[in-house]
Write an enzyme that holds these catalytic residues in place. Structure first.
Site, short mmCIF file in Angstrom:
data_model
loop_
_atom_site.label_atom_id
_atom_site.label_comp_id
_atom_site.label_asym_id
_atom_site.label_seq_id
_atom_site.Cartn_x
_atom_site.Cartn_y
_atom_site.Cartn_z
N TRP A 229 -14.09 -11.62 1.88
CA TRP A 229 -13.51 -10.64 2.80
C TRP A 229 -14.54 -9.94 3.68
O TRP A 229 -14.18 -9.09 4.51
CB TRP A 229 -12.71 -9.59 2.01
CG TRP A 229 -11.54 -10.19 1.28
CD1 TRP A 229 -11.56 -10.68 0.00
CD2 TRP A 229 -10.22 -10.42 1.77
NE1 TRP A 229 -10.32 -11.18 -0.33
CE2 TRP A 229 -9.48 -11.03 0.74
CE3 TRP A 229 -9.58 -10.15 2.99
CZ2 TRP A 229 -8.13 -11.38 0.89
CZ3 TRP A 229 -8.24 -10.50 3.13
CH2 TRP A 229 -7.53 -11.12 2.10
N ARG B 43 0.82 -1.22 0.00
CA ARG B 43 0.00 0.00 0.00
C ARG B 43 0.86 1.27 0.00
O ARG B 43 0.50 2.26 0.65
CB ARG B 43 -0.96 0.02 1.20
CG ARG B 43 -1.72 -1.25 1.45
CD ARG B 43 -2.42 -1.74 0.23
NE ARG B 43 -3.11 -3.01 0.47
CZ ARG B 43 -3.69 -3.71 -0.50
NH1 ARG B 43 -3.65 -3.28 -1.75
NH2 ARG B 43 -4.31 -4.83 -0.22
N LYS C 86 -7.50 -0.26 14.84
CA LYS C 86 -7.77 0.61 13.69
C LYS C 86 -8.89 1.59 14.03
O LYS C 86 -9.82 1.24 14.76
CB LYS C 86 -8.14 -0.22 12.46
CG LYS C 86 -6.94 -0.90 11.81
CD LYS C 86 -7.27 -1.45 10.42
CE LYS C 86 -6.03 -2.15 9.86
NZ LYS C 86 -6.21 -2.69 8.50
N GLU D 52 -5.66 -12.26 8.37
CA GLU D 52 -5.32 -12.34 6.95
C GLU D 52 -4.20 -13.36 6.72
O GLU D 52 -3.17 -13.05 6.11
CB GLU D 52 -4.97 -10.96 6.40
CG GLU D 52 -6.14 -9.98 6.54
CD GLU D 52 -5.91 -8.62 5.91
OE1 GLU D 52 -4.75 -8.17 5.84
OE2 GLU D 52 -6.90 -8.01 5.48
N ASN E 173 2.87 -7.69 7.81
CA ASN E 173 2.90 -8.99 7.15
C ASN E 173 4.37 -9.36 7.01
O ASN E 173 5.06 -8.89 6.13
CB ASN E 173 2.26 -8.94 5.75
CG ASN E 173 0.76 -8.71 5.84
OD1 ASN E 173 0.10 -9.20 6.76
ND2 ASN E 173 0.22 -7.97 4.89
N GLU F 156 -4.66 4.17 1.03
CA GLU F 156 -5.07 2.93 0.37
C GLU F 156 -6.47 3.03 -0.24
O GLU F 156 -6.69 2.66 -1.38
CB GLU F 156 -5.01 1.77 1.37
CG GLU F 156 -5.51 0.46 0.80
CD GLU F 156 -5.38 -0.70 1.78
OE1 GLU F 156 -4.87 -0.51 2.90
OE2 GLU F 156 -5.79 -1.82 1.40
N ASP G 121 -11.83 -0.97 7.62
CA ASP G 121 -10.48 -0.84 7.11
C ASP G 121 -10.23 0.50 6.43
O ASP G 121 -10.13 0.54 5.20
CB ASP G 121 -10.21 -2.00 6.13
CG ASP G 121 -8.73 -2.21 5.90
OD1 ASP G 121 -7.93 -1.66 6.66
OD2 ASP G 121 -8.39 -2.95 4.96
C1 LIG Z 1 -0.64 -5.02 5.88
O1 LIG Z 1 -1.80 -5.60 5.36
C2 LIG Z 1 -2.89 -4.77 5.17
C3 LIG Z 1 -3.51 -4.95 3.78
O2 LIG Z 1 -2.60 -4.63 2.78
C4 LIG Z 1 -4.69 -4.05 3.67
O3 LIG Z 1 -5.30 -4.14 2.41
C5 LIG Z 1 -5.63 -4.49 4.73
O4 LIG Z 1 -6.78 -3.89 4.59
O5 LIG Z 1 -5.06 -4.22 5.98
C6 LIG Z 1 -3.98 -5.04 6.22
C7 LIG Z 1 -3.50 -4.80 7.64
O6 LIG Z 1 -3.79 -3.74 8.16
O7 LIG Z 1 -2.88 -5.67 8.22
#
Ligand SMILES: CO[C@H]1[C@H](O)[C@@H](O)[C@H](O)O[C@@H]1C(=O)O
Length: 693
Positions: free
Chosen positions: A555, A174, A374, A300, A216, A407, A379
């Protein structure tokens, strides 16, 4: 149309950011600045204070166009900087006890003392001195008077953190400002100068923590905590340390298996605990002030404690115990949800997930664990409600996570100044303690006295010379730091500072750019997904319109549009019950079709297209109107910017113009896809008979 054809184009005109000092200061103030800024007194050897003195000299010389000496003549006005203790030796009665106390550990006092011929910057810690220096440079750069200063400033938030989603191969998850300047082809970059400049920039807005790798954590980055790469991580930490920044690493929860040769990563296994304990000792031997671990687990497809039937408190606490003897912390992310859900299943609601996972664990995390939440339940959409976890975790340290990188908000090809959005979130009342429990007081730890508190944000920087791809997106980076230091600054104030530092002190130029920034969030919202429903983007890269892009996906991101209506029923009576995760009036307002605010209506309710909003418009007419207006307003951004041609540097002018042109064009694509989709679905004509394809 190929949505990702508009490639990133690096801007190679030299750094351009708020520490570039390349604009002229007006004559009247210049005289005053030159009087005070002819000499600097700095008596301490400590490296951060030395860096602060060097920074002051650099800034003054660049902005004032004269050379600065290190020894004032008898009676000459000068600037003195240092810790309170050391300044006290030379200037006995400069700072009062009260001021010193108010500056706290990381803050500073700036005061002009005509009796001492001195403008003094004092602080309890070296980092505080550095922040004070940057503050004075900001005052000068924004044309403020400095001959009667009495400023005390202390950061409101403890952690003011940046998260990099940089990968070791040089790519950035991103990232929209070119490749990483930290890594290239699985090597640490050698460009010490750039790294230092980055640390300076971050320190100048008060950042004190940086996680250097993507949450990640892939194969090679898993080795960052081994002797293969630790020495190089330590070198980076050495650079950061000078600027008061502690380095953090994202770690792989399965490390004991992947690099430790164990058969399990079960947090309750003694072998696993022992492995992490040794690992922590090894890391601290290389980096004595290492900040700690940032962890994305069971999210994820990342490994985590669920594999072993353990919960997230057990997972986090195991790591926390390993770090505790060394003073480190675990930052554990709450972005945990089922990313393999079946779209046919109407009961599973991704928005519920973070609360459902973490609320029951409140009070079970060790004292050196902090949850990173978050800002919203989904998201980083252009509009979503505030995460109901804020206010729900009374006995747990927590940080809010924002996303500076755009993003879902235009990927730095569209302008979207996010500070107004962050402000709105921080001011949102959680009702956790009645009327006076806004998110900002949960986040800064003052509501419940959390030891670890603050903000984290996914950064938007890359190797572009303007750092952020879209030059105006730099205001988000600057703004994040300023807001983390003081959430009570307004979005306008922050924008003004940045504009004045980067472009000009000319009021007319300032007003044009400020107008662009301040309108941009609402403009972006108006031509993209309507009324809080979110998504409607192309899967994977998330750029550009695709109304059904996530509609049948695993998702968990649906809009449920059919020929009659649209929206997700999250009410208690007939929906997923998500609205009940809020407290007090929030739960009632969101649950009520009548009272739910328009901008979040489709997040909470499924309604017919003919439903009448508080605005008096039907949902369908709102969609049409907003999308037509949004395109017009996007075009106005471009024409407003055009008025600056010839009034600001051509290279700055043209790089922004190029992006605003792309935005205006692409906003039309958004408008047409969204309007056509809903016209075809609903069969309802636009009242104003505009062109819908
Ligand atoms: C790093 O991965 C990201 C991913 O790219 C993003 O599309 C997602 O929404 O959030 C994830 C996260 O926050 O872990």
């Amino acid at each position: 149309m190929d949505e990702i054809e508009w490639k990133h184009k690096p801007v190679e005109s030299g750094y351009h950011a708020w520490l570039s000092y390349n604009k002229a200061l007006p004559g009247a103030q210049l005289e005053q600045y030159r009087q005070w800024g002819g000499a600097i007194v700095s008596l301490e050897e400590q490296e951060t204070i030395q860096a602060a003195a060097a920074e002051l000299k650099l800034g003054l010389e660049a902005m004032l166009g004269h050379s600065v000496s290190a020894a004032p003549n008898q009676g000459q006005l000068h600037i003195a900087l240092g810790t309170f203790d050391s300044l006290h030796v030379r200037y006995q009665s400069l700072f009062s006890e009260k001021e010193i106390e108010a500056a706290e550990a990381e803050g500073f006092v700036i005061r002009t003392s005509h009796a001492d011929s001195c403008l003094a910057i004092g602080a309890a810690s070296p980092a505080g001195v550095l922040y004070g220096v940057f503050h004075l440079l900001r005052l000068i750069g924004t044309g403020a008077a400095i001959d009667e200063l009495a400023i005390i400033s202390a950061p409101v938030n403890g952690l003011r953190m940046i998260n990099h989603w940089d990968n070791f191969d040089g790519s950035i998850e991103r990232g929209y400002a070119g490749n990483s300047f930290l890594y290239k082809n699985n090597r640490f970059t050698e460009d010490q100068e750039r790294l230092r400049d980055y640390a300076r920039m971050m320190a100048s807005v008060g950042i004190n923590a940086i996680a250097i790798n993507n949450v990640n954590v892939h194969q090679e980055e898993t080795l960052f905590i081994t002797p293969t790469y630790l020495p190089q991580v330590a070198k980076l930490a050495d650079i950061f340390r000078v600027y008061g920044i502690r380095l953090y690493l994202s770690i792989n929860f399965a490390s004991p298996i992947q690099i430790g040769g164990l058969e399990t990563a079960d947090p309750l296994e003694l072998d696993v605990q022992g492995w992490w304990n040794n690992k922590a000792s090894e890391i601290y031997a290389a980096i004595p002030d290492f900040g700690g671990f940032l962890v994305k687990a069971d999210s994820e497809n990342r490994p985590g404690p669920f594999t072993y039937g353990r919960d997230h408190a057990e997972g986090a606490n195991m790591l926390a115990e390993a770090l505790l003897p060394h003073g480190g912390i675990v930052i554990w992310r709450c972005f945990v949800y089922n990313c393999k859900q079946d779209w046919r299943d109407r009961k599973t609601d991704r928005a519920r997930a973070a609360y459902d996972h973490f609320k029951p664990l409140d009070g079970r995390f060790n004292d050196n664990v902090v949850l990173q939440i978050k800002n919203g339940p989904l998201d980083f959409q252009v509009r979503e409600p505030v995460s109901p976890l804020f206010g729900a975790l009374e006995h747990t340290n927590q940080l809010i996570e924002f996303q500076i990188t755009q993003e879902y908000t235009g990927q730095q090809r569209h302008l979207c100044y996010l500070v107004p959005q962050w402000k709105e979130i921080l001011e949102f009342n959680t009702y956790a303690e009645g009327e006076k429990a806004p998110v900002k007081r949960v986040v800064d730890g003052s509501l419940w006295g959390n030891r670890i508190n603050g903000m984290a944000a996914v950064t938007n920087v890359g190797e572009d010379w303007n750092w952020s791809g879209h030059l105006l997106a730099q205001a988000n980076l600057y703004g994040y730091g300023r807001l983390a230091w003081n959430p009570d600054l307004t979005a306008e104030q922050i924008a003004s500072e940045w504009i004045q530092l980067v472009f000009s002190l000319d009021a007319a130029i300032h007003d044009v750019i400020s107008g662009l920034l301040m309108d941009s969030w609402s403009i972006y919202e108006s031509y993209t997904a309507p009324l809080g429903i979110g998504w409607m983007v192309n899967p994977n890269h998330h750029y550009g319109p695709n109304v059904d892009g996530y509609e049948y996906s695993p998702w968990g991101t649906y809009h449920f549009a059919d020929h009659k209506g649209i929206g997700v029923d999250r009410t208690v009576q007939t929906g997923t019950g998500y609205s009940a995760q809020y407290m007090g009036a929030n739960a009632e307002v969101y649950n009520s079709l009548e009272h739910c605010p328009d901008e979040l209506l489709l997040f909470f309710h499924h309604v017919p297209y003919t439903h009448v909003l508080h605005s008096g418009k039907t949902v369908i007419q709102h969609i049409y109107d907003n999308h037509f207006e949004g395109v017009e307003r996007a075009a106005q951004l471009l024409s407003a910017w055009s008025s600056l041609q010839g009034r600001i540097k051509e290279e700055l002018y043209s790089q922004v113009e190029e992006r605003l042109r792309e935005q205006a064009r692409h906003a039309e694509e958004w408008r047409d896809q969204i309007n056509t989709y809903f016209w075809r679905k609903s069969g309802i004509e636009d009242k104003h008979h505009r062109k819908i394809y």
